[in-house]
Design a protein around this motif. Sequence first.
Motif, short mmCIF file in Angstrom:
data_model
loop_
_atom_site.label_atom_id
_atom_site.label_comp_id
_atom_site.label_asym_id
_atom_site.label_seq_id
_atom_site.Cartn_x
_atom_site.Cartn_y
_atom_site.Cartn_z
N PRO A 1 0.81 -1.23 0.00
CA PRO A 1 0.00 0.00 0.00
C PRO A 1 0.84 1.28 0.00
N LEU A 2 1.99 1.25 0.68
CA LEU A 2 2.81 2.45 0.71
C LEU A 2 3.51 2.71 -0.62
N VAL A 3 3.97 1.66 -1.28
CA VAL A 3 4.57 1.84 -2.62
C VAL A 3 3.49 2.37 -3.57
N THR A 4 2.30 1.83 -3.47
CA THR A 4 1.19 2.28 -4.31
C THR A 4 0.86 3.75 -4.03
N ALA A 5 0.76 4.11 -2.76
CA ALA A 5 0.45 5.49 -2.39
C ALA A 5 1.54 6.45 -2.87
N ALA A 6 2.80 6.04 -2.74
CA ALA A 6 3.91 6.90 -3.19
C ALA A 6 3.85 7.09 -4.71
N ALA A 7 3.57 6.02 -5.44
CA ALA A 7 3.49 6.12 -6.90
C ALA A 7 2.30 6.99 -7.34
N VAL A 8 1.18 6.84 -6.68
CA VAL A 8 0.00 7.65 -7.01
C VAL A 8 0.26 9.12 -6.67
N SER A 9 0.90 9.37 -5.55
CA SER A 9 1.25 10.74 -5.17
C SER A 9 2.21 11.36 -6.19
N TYR A 10 3.20 10.59 -6.61
CA TYR A 10 4.15 11.07 -7.63
C TYR A 10 3.41 11.39 -8.93
N ALA A 11 2.53 10.49 -9.35
CA ALA A 11 1.78 10.70 -10.60
C ALA A 11 0.89 11.94 -10.49
N GLY A 12 0.25 12.11 -9.36
CA GLY A 12 -0.60 13.30 -9.16
C GLY A 12 0.20 14.59 -9.19
N VAL B 1 6.02 17.32 -0.80
CA VAL B 1 6.30 16.85 0.56
C VAL B 1 5.58 15.52 0.80
N MET B 2 4.34 15.40 0.35
CA MET B 2 3.60 14.16 0.52
C MET B 2 4.27 13.03 -0.26
N THR B 3 4.71 13.29 -1.48
CA THR B 3 5.37 12.27 -2.29
C THR B 3 6.67 11.83 -1.63
N SER B 4 7.46 12.78 -1.16
CA SER B 4 8.72 12.46 -0.51
C SER B 4 8.50 11.66 0.77
N SER B 5 7.51 12.04 1.55
CA SER B 5 7.21 11.33 2.80
C SER B 5 6.73 9.91 2.53
N LEU B 6 5.81 9.76 1.59
CA LEU B 6 5.31 8.42 1.27
C LEU B 6 6.40 7.54 0.69
N THR B 7 7.28 8.12 -0.10
CA THR B 7 8.39 7.35 -0.67
C THR B 7 9.32 6.88 0.43
N THR B 8 9.62 7.74 1.38
CA THR B 8 10.47 7.36 2.51
C THR B 8 9.82 6.25 3.33
N LEU B 9 8.54 6.38 3.61
CA LEU B 9 7.83 5.34 4.36
C LEU B 9 7.80 4.02 3.58
N ALA B 10 7.60 4.10 2.27
CA ALA B 10 7.57 2.89 1.44
C ALA B 10 8.94 2.21 1.44
N LEU B 11 10.00 3.01 1.36
CA LEU B 11 11.35 2.43 1.41
C LEU B 11 11.59 1.73 2.74
#
Length: 117
Positions: free
Chosen positions: A13-24, A51-61
């Motif tokens: 879910p976190l990888v998905t959220a990070a990718a969706v945030s990046y795309a948005g 900031v949201m994309t960076s945070s979600l990417t960090t959490l996904a990593l």
Amino acid sequence: MSAGRRKARWAVPLVTAAAVSYAGNAAFGAAVAAGVIDNARIRWVHHALYVMTSSLTTLALGACAVERRTAGLALLPAAVPLAALPYAGGRLPRHATVAGSAAPAYVIALVLAWRSR
């Protein structure tokens, strides 16, 4: 951990959220660049999405590292352009090139995350 309890799985879910945030964020940036959206008064939206994309990417990593998922290795190269983006300036060609260089990492990480689900 008891046999009846399942391990929490946050990586997919976190990888998905990070990718969706990046795309948005990329879509918003492209709309601004094309003149579809005037962000003179709402410049903060693009910054908040960053900031949201960076945070979600960090959490996904982090989740991928804890769960030992290969999607984390694929997502790791996206951290470099995300870290460099604030220093790339707002000029369109450079900003778009640096930001766009993260796209393959998000796509590959998304495929790997969902494939291993």
